[in-house]
Design an enzyme around this catalytic site. Sequence first.
Site, PDB file in Angstrom:
ATOM      1  N   HIS A 135      -9.670   1.280   4.128  1.00  0.00           N
ATOM      2  CA  HIS A 135      -8.428   1.418   4.898  1.00  0.00           C
ATOM      3  C   HIS A 135      -8.676   2.382   6.062  1.00  0.00           C
ATOM      4  O   HIS A 135      -9.448   3.327   5.931  1.00  0.00           O
ATOM      5  CB  HIS A 135      -7.314   1.943   3.992  1.00  0.00           C
ATOM      6  CG  HIS A 135      -5.983   1.966   4.669  1.00  0.00           C
ATOM      7  ND1 HIS A 135      -5.600   2.997   5.493  1.00  0.00           N
ATOM      8  CD2 HIS A 135      -4.972   1.065   4.680  1.00  0.00           C
ATOM      9  CE1 HIS A 135      -4.385   2.722   5.967  1.00  0.00           C
ATOM     10  NE2 HIS A 135      -3.990   1.562   5.486  1.00  0.00           N
ATOM     11  N   GLU A 155      -7.114   4.793   7.184  1.00  0.00           N
ATOM     12  CA  GLU A 155      -6.910   6.218   6.875  1.00  0.00           C
ATOM     13  C   GLU A 155      -8.114   6.792   6.129  1.00  0.00           C
ATOM     14  O   GLU A 155      -8.463   7.957   6.288  1.00  0.00           O
ATOM     15  CB  GLU A 155      -5.611   6.399   6.073  1.00  0.00           C
ATOM     16  CG  GLU A 155      -4.393   6.251   6.979  1.00  0.00           C
ATOM     17  CD  GLU A 155      -3.155   5.703   6.309  1.00  0.00           C
ATOM     18  OE1 GLU A 155      -3.050   5.741   5.067  1.00  0.00           O
ATOM     19  OE2 GLU A 155      -2.273   5.202   7.042  1.00  0.00           O
ATOM     20  N   SER A 190       2.783  -2.201  10.388  1.00  0.00           N
ATOM     21  CA  SER A 190       4.220  -2.249  10.683  1.00  0.00           C
ATOM     22  C   SER A 190       4.881  -3.583  10.354  1.00  0.00           C
ATOM     23  O   SER A 190       5.796  -4.033  11.059  1.00  0.00           O
ATOM     24  CB  SER A 190       4.481  -1.867  12.152  1.00  0.00           C
ATOM     25  OG  SER A 190       4.022  -0.550  12.397  1.00  0.00           O
ATOM     26  N   GLY A 218       1.788   2.207  10.761  1.00  0.00           N
ATOM     27  CA  GLY A 218       2.745   3.299  10.652  1.00  0.00           C
ATOM     28  C   GLY A 218       3.338   3.717  11.987  1.00  0.00           C
ATOM     29  O   GLY A 218       3.963   4.773  12.086  1.00  0.00           O
ATOM     30  N   GLU A 239      -6.080  -4.942   9.994  1.00  0.00           N
ATOM     31  CA  GLU A 239      -5.040  -3.982  10.343  1.00  0.00           C
ATOM     32  C   GLU A 239      -5.421  -3.263  11.629  1.00  0.00           C
ATOM     33  O   GLU A 239      -6.236  -2.331  11.605  1.00  0.00           O
ATOM     34  CB  GLU A 239      -4.874  -2.946   9.228  1.00  0.00           C
ATOM     35  CG  GLU A 239      -4.447  -3.528   7.899  1.00  0.00           C
ATOM     36  CD  GLU A 239      -3.807  -2.474   7.012  1.00  0.00           C
ATOM     37  OE1 GLU A 239      -2.636  -2.650   6.682  1.00  0.00           O
ATOM     38  OE2 GLU A 239      -4.455  -1.471   6.685  1.00  0.00           O
ATOM     39  N   LYS A 287       0.105   4.250  -0.448  1.00  0.00           N
ATOM     40  CA  LYS A 287      -0.543   5.474   0.053  1.00  0.00           C
ATOM     41  C   LYS A 287      -0.259   6.621  -0.924  1.00  0.00           C
ATOM     42  O   LYS A 287      -0.179   6.370  -2.118  1.00  0.00           O
ATOM     43  CB  LYS A 287      -0.099   5.759   1.492  1.00  0.00           C
ATOM     44  CG  LYS A 287      -0.252   4.502   2.365  1.00  0.00           C
ATOM     45  CD  LYS A 287      -0.071   4.737   3.826  1.00  0.00           C
ATOM     46  CE  LYS A 287      -0.238   3.402   4.567  1.00  0.00           C
ATOM     47  NZ  LYS A 287      -0.238   3.553   6.024  1.00  0.00           N
ATOM     48  N   ASN A 326       0.869  -1.173   0.000  1.00  0.00           N
ATOM     49  CA  ASN A 326       0.000   0.000   0.000  1.00  0.00           C
ATOM     50  C   ASN A 326       0.905   1.222   0.000  1.00  0.00           C
ATOM     51  O   ASN A 326       1.464   1.587   1.033  1.00  0.00           O
ATOM     52  CB  ASN A 326      -0.897  -0.025   1.255  1.00  0.00           C
ATOM     53  CG  ASN A 326      -1.752   1.221   1.354  1.00  0.00           C
ATOM     54  OD1 ASN A 326      -1.827   2.012   0.411  1.00  0.00           O
ATOM     55  ND2 ASN A 326      -2.407   1.392   2.504  1.00  0.00           N
TER      56      ASN A 326
HETATM   57  P1  PGA Z   1       2.446   0.231   7.686  1.00  0.00           P
HETATM   58  O1  PGA Z   1       1.048   0.499   6.926  1.00  0.00           O
HETATM   59  O2  PGA Z   1       2.991  -1.050   7.137  1.00  0.00           O
HETATM   60  O3  PGA Z   1       3.295   1.433   7.340  1.00  0.00           O
HETATM   61  O4  PGA Z   1       2.129   0.133   9.137  1.00  0.00           O
HETATM   62  C1  PGA Z   1       0.146  -0.547   6.688  1.00  0.00           C
HETATM   63  C2  PGA Z   1      -1.087   0.004   6.027  1.00  0.00           C
HETATM   64  O5  PGA Z   1      -1.487   1.130   6.325  1.00  0.00           O
HETATM   65  O6  PGA Z   1      -1.703  -0.685   5.187  1.00  0.00           O
END
Ligand code: PGA
Length: 264
Positions: free
Chosen positions: A106, A108, A228, A188, A182, A11, A9
């Site tokens: 997601h 976000e 992460s 993140g 998630e 982003k 992903n």
């Molecule tokens: P990350 O993000 O691996 O940076 O924690 C995962 C995601 O948001 O899908």
Amino acid sequence: MRHFIYAANWKLNKSPKEADAFFQDFLGRLPKGGLGASPTGGKKQIVFFVPALTLSASLEAGRKSSGSNLELGLQNSYWEAKGAFTGENSASVAKEMGAEWLLVGHSERRSLFGETDADTAKKVAAGFQAGLAPMLCVGETLSEREAGKTIDVVRRQLQAVLQVEALKAKISSGSAFVIAYEPVWAIGTGKVATPEQASEVHQAIRKILTNELGEKIAQAISILYGGSVKPDNAKAIGGMPDIDGFLVGGASLEPASFAGLFGE
Ligand code: PGA
């Protein structure tokens, strides 16, 4: 039989030039004989969720990989395919361009852009309608986990989709549909769920799917873990029951770290 999926992903990262440079490096890192089979008898697959504006360049660059099972998708789309919806993206246009996946819900999107459970159901429908495979993200916040509500939250997010008869029918008919668990507190943040914490929720998700869709369909749905994930923790997480791959943000931005997951 279900697939083991390494999903990136990106982003809001990577311009067309940067995407091209990424793939030039990344494709050279893929195992020569392909990725092999998943432990559950399916394939091992790679999916990149790229920004809509770099889809074209990413498709072009990614096409140079043959035999790698590399596929691309949009990170979000509107639920209507076309019309007076200024600024939105269409799943069916992404399909026409060559995308095969649509990421939906997601955290976000939910927390920064106000996407509701009802919106996610409409977007899953739009994905199916366009011929894309929806990947539905679910997961609890830290306060929800601390309040012991993790499974309730995940159940509510799943039910938003499964309670729509047309969607349930589509998934029951075997149309490609994937879930990404998630935990919001692990995205993140560098804080990763322990393999046991992740697997516990994955098993609960599989149980919900089994109750709703029956054993055969539930067993065929891949459930990815995200939050992460890095080369040094992927092996332990990916080896747990009911964990069928990863959705990876930060560690998918560098060819070496994303390719480093294949060693898990
Ligand atoms: P990350 O993000 O691996 O940076 O924690 C995962 C995601 O948001 O899908």
